[in-house]
Scaffold this active site. Sequence first.
Site, PDB file in Angstrom:
ATOM      1  N   CYS A 126      -2.893   8.130  10.091  1.00 16.03           N
ATOM      2  CA  CYS A 126      -1.459   7.979  10.317  1.00 16.03           C
ATOM      3  C   CYS A 126      -1.035   9.159  11.318  1.00 16.03           C
ATOM      4  O   CYS A 126       0.050   8.911  11.731  1.00 16.03           O
ATOM      5  CB  CYS A 126      -0.751   8.009   8.936  1.00 16.03           C
ATOM      6  N   HIS A 266       6.522  10.102  10.034  1.00 11.69           N
ATOM      7  CA  HIS A 266       5.544   9.190   9.715  1.00 11.69           C
ATOM      8  C   HIS A 266       6.241   8.154   8.612  1.00 11.69           C
ATOM      9  O   HIS A 266       6.566   8.570   7.591  1.00 11.69           O
ATOM     10  CB  HIS A 266       4.147   9.511   9.209  1.00 11.69           C
ATOM     11  N   ASN A 296       4.527   0.620   6.704  1.00 11.98           N
ATOM     12  CA  ASN A 296       3.483   1.899   7.120  1.00 11.98           C
ATOM     13  C   ASN A 296       2.658   1.336   8.102  1.00 11.98           C
ATOM     14  O   ASN A 296       1.718   0.359   7.769  1.00 11.98           O
ATOM     15  CB  ASN A 296       2.725   2.285   6.058  1.00 11.98           C
TER      16      ASN A 296
HETATM   17  O1  UT7 Z   1       0.169   6.455   5.375  1.00 18.48           O
HETATM   18  C1  UT7 Z   1       0.104   7.660   4.608  1.00 18.48           C
HETATM   19  C2  UT7 Z   1      -0.848   7.358   3.309  1.00 18.48           C
HETATM   20  N1  UT7 Z   1       0.252   6.573   2.496  1.00 18.48           N
HETATM   21  C3  UT7 Z   1       1.241   7.149   1.760  1.00 18.48           C
HETATM   22  O2  UT7 Z   1       1.696   8.113   1.928  1.00 18.48           O
HETATM   23  C4  UT7 Z   1       1.544   6.381   0.373  1.00 18.48           C
HETATM   24  C5  UT7 Z   1       1.840   7.399  -0.778  1.00 18.48           C
HETATM   25  N2  UT7 Z   1       2.115   6.786  -2.060  1.00 18.48           N
HETATM   26  C6  UT7 Z   1       3.138   6.165  -2.650  1.00 18.48           C
HETATM   27  O3  UT7 Z   1       3.699   5.741  -1.632  1.00 18.48           O
HETATM   28  C7  UT7 Z   1       3.145   5.885  -3.817  1.00 18.48           C
HETATM   29  O4  UT7 Z   1       2.363   6.312  -4.535  1.00 18.48           O
HETATM   30  C8  UT7 Z   1       3.105   4.223  -4.155  1.00 18.48           C
HETATM   31  C9  UT7 Z   1       4.145   3.474  -3.330  1.00 18.48           C
HETATM   32  C10 UT7 Z   1       1.939   3.631  -3.692  1.00 18.48           C
HETATM   33  C11 UT7 Z   1       2.960   3.884  -5.740  1.00 18.48           C
HETATM   34  O5  UT7 Z   1       4.311   4.255  -6.184  1.00 18.48           O
HETATM   35  P1  UT7 Z   1       4.193   5.058  -7.702  1.00 18.48           P
HETATM   36  O6  UT7 Z   1       5.554   5.447  -7.934  1.00 18.48           O
HETATM   37  O7  UT7 Z   1       3.227   6.509  -7.326  1.00 18.48           O
HETATM   38  O8  UT7 Z   1       3.556   4.018  -8.663  1.00 18.48           O
HETATM   39  P2  UT7 Z   1       2.214   4.050  -9.357  1.00 18.48           P
HETATM   40  O9  UT7 Z   1       1.056   4.052  -8.539  1.00 18.48           O
HETATM   41  O10 UT7 Z   1       2.311   5.377 -10.282  1.00 18.48           O
HETATM   42  O11 UT7 Z   1       2.102   2.806 -10.144  1.00 18.48           O
HETATM   43  C12 UT7 Z   1       3.161   2.633 -11.235  1.00 18.48           C
HETATM   44  C13 UT7 Z   1       3.196   1.209 -11.696  1.00 18.48           C
HETATM   45  C14 UT7 Z   1       1.678   0.848 -11.886  1.00 18.48           C
HETATM   46  O12 UT7 Z   1       1.412   0.242 -13.313  1.00 18.48           O
HETATM   47  P3  UT7 Z   1       1.154   1.005 -14.654  1.00 18.48           P
HETATM   48  O13 UT7 Z   1      -0.085   1.439 -14.636  1.00 18.48           O
HETATM   49  O14 UT7 Z   1       2.187   2.134 -14.882  1.00 18.48           O
HETATM   50  O15 UT7 Z   1       1.378  -0.262 -15.754  1.00 18.48           O
HETATM   51  C15 UT7 Z   1       1.048   0.072 -10.945  1.00 18.48           C
HETATM   52  O16 UT7 Z   1       0.117  -0.786 -11.330  1.00 18.48           O
HETATM   53  O17 UT7 Z   1       3.436   0.330 -10.768  1.00 18.48           O
HETATM   54  C16 UT7 Z   1       2.415  -0.793 -10.749  1.00 18.48           C
HETATM   55  N3  UT7 Z   1       2.134  -1.102  -9.262  1.00 18.48           N
HETATM   56  C17 UT7 Z   1       2.895  -2.015  -8.916  1.00 18.48           C
HETATM   57  N4  UT7 Z   1       3.726  -3.112  -9.438  1.00 18.48           N
HETATM   58  C18 UT7 Z   1       4.454  -3.997  -8.916  1.00 18.48           C
HETATM   59  C19 UT7 Z   1       1.573  -0.803  -8.305  1.00 18.48           C
HETATM   60  N5  UT7 Z   1       1.768  -1.484  -6.994  1.00 18.48           N
HETATM   61  C20 UT7 Z   1       2.714  -2.608  -7.407  1.00 18.48           C
HETATM   62  C21 UT7 Z   1       3.520  -3.356  -6.969  1.00 18.48           C
HETATM   63  N6  UT7 Z   1       4.263  -4.186  -7.659  1.00 18.48           N
HETATM   64  N7  UT7 Z   1       3.394  -3.797  -5.671  1.00 18.48           N
END
Ligand code: UT7
Length: 339
Positions: A126, A266, A296
């Site tokens: 990215c 980004h 993204n």
């Molecule tokens: O381009 C550069 C690289 N990428 C980035 O910069 C992305 C960086 N990371 C992020 O943007 C965030 O970490 C995410 C958007 C990917 C995830 O957000 P988060 O607040 O960190 O969520 P999480 O990974 O802690 O997940 C929370 C919950 C999990 O469920 P449990 O384990 O708490 O029951 C996930 O399984 O949300 C669940 N989850 C979803 N639920 C509904 C993960 N993806 C989804 C989804 N829909 N699409």
Amino acid sequence: MPSTPHPRTTRPHLRTVSITGVGAYVPERILTNADLERMVETSDEWITSRTGIRERRIAAPDEATSDLAAAAARKALADAGVEAVQVGLIICATITPDMLFPSTACLVQQKLGATRAAAFDIEAACSGFVYALDIASHFVASHTYDTVLVIGAEKMSSVVDWTDRNTCVLFGDGAGAAVLQNRPNAHGLLTTSLGSDGGKASLLELPAGGSACPASADTVARGLHYLRMDGKETFKNAVNAMVTAAQDALAKCGLTIDRIRCIIPHQANQRILSAVAERLQAREEQMFVNVDRYGNTSAASVAIALDEAVRFGRIQRGDLVLMVVFGAGLTWGAAIIEW
Ligand code: UT7
């Protein structure tokens, strides 16, 4: 005007480097959060509140990264008033090349009819577009090439696991391009700040298909040809690295954030952008955001955003622009441009 001119502008044998044209292309097909609700267990509410993304573009099956790149490049060349045959060098930043080799830049060279251009790809995920801008600027500054075409292009839909809700909601396809030339009596690119940390390579990777893990029926069966990400760790690293890169670039130019007209970050996640803005003490109106419409798009992200910021009148001649990026590698970077 920056209070301390960048060294490039004070060394007489080096030319200043300006962006003389920009362009972008996104595929027609829109994939909304409602569409994703029918594909994986997710909701519009979750995606919007966690990421700010409402929709993203998806390339057609017969549209490759080089097609997106060439479409964006044609617009940038037209914007600069430059014919393809005038281009001396094409640099394409991508992590979704048409194939491992030849480079996507070479395929773009053919599609544009840029018959006098050298061409190569760079891979900084990215962060690729800012890395490519920096590389390109040295070729122009050193009189090696008069006109360099820099492209960020991705078909992320080709490396996303459409059954993995953790990642498939985040990415989109598209391309952006810029033409770099020397423009007399203009400042252009003032400085860059780039960095990397390969120690955190596993936070965001596509494991199979390279020399370490060649593609096989087994790698495909295990889904190793798809992108993987540790979202939480990536998030933290993204905020820290983007803030550090931006501060470093500002310090090199003797600038403070209030002097920047437009910040082009980004477009990874609205929450990352808000955290970066807060830590930089930037005002909301300084930030250019289009993550809601494109998700993204990796190396294409800041290139598409730069094109839109120019077209929407958010950047005028003489304005100071800060681009700041983060990606797999890890890689990060910032660039300050006097438009
Ligand atoms: O381009 C550069 C690289 N990428 C980035 O910069 C992305 C960086 N990371 C992020 O943007 C965030 O970490 C995410 C958007 C990917 C995830 O957000 P988060 O607040 O960190 O969520 P999480 O990974 O802690 O997940 C929370 C919950 C999990 O469920 P449990 O384990 O708490 O029951 C996930 O399984 O949300 C669940 N989850 C979803 N639920 C509904 C993960 N993806 C989804 C989804 N829909 N699409």
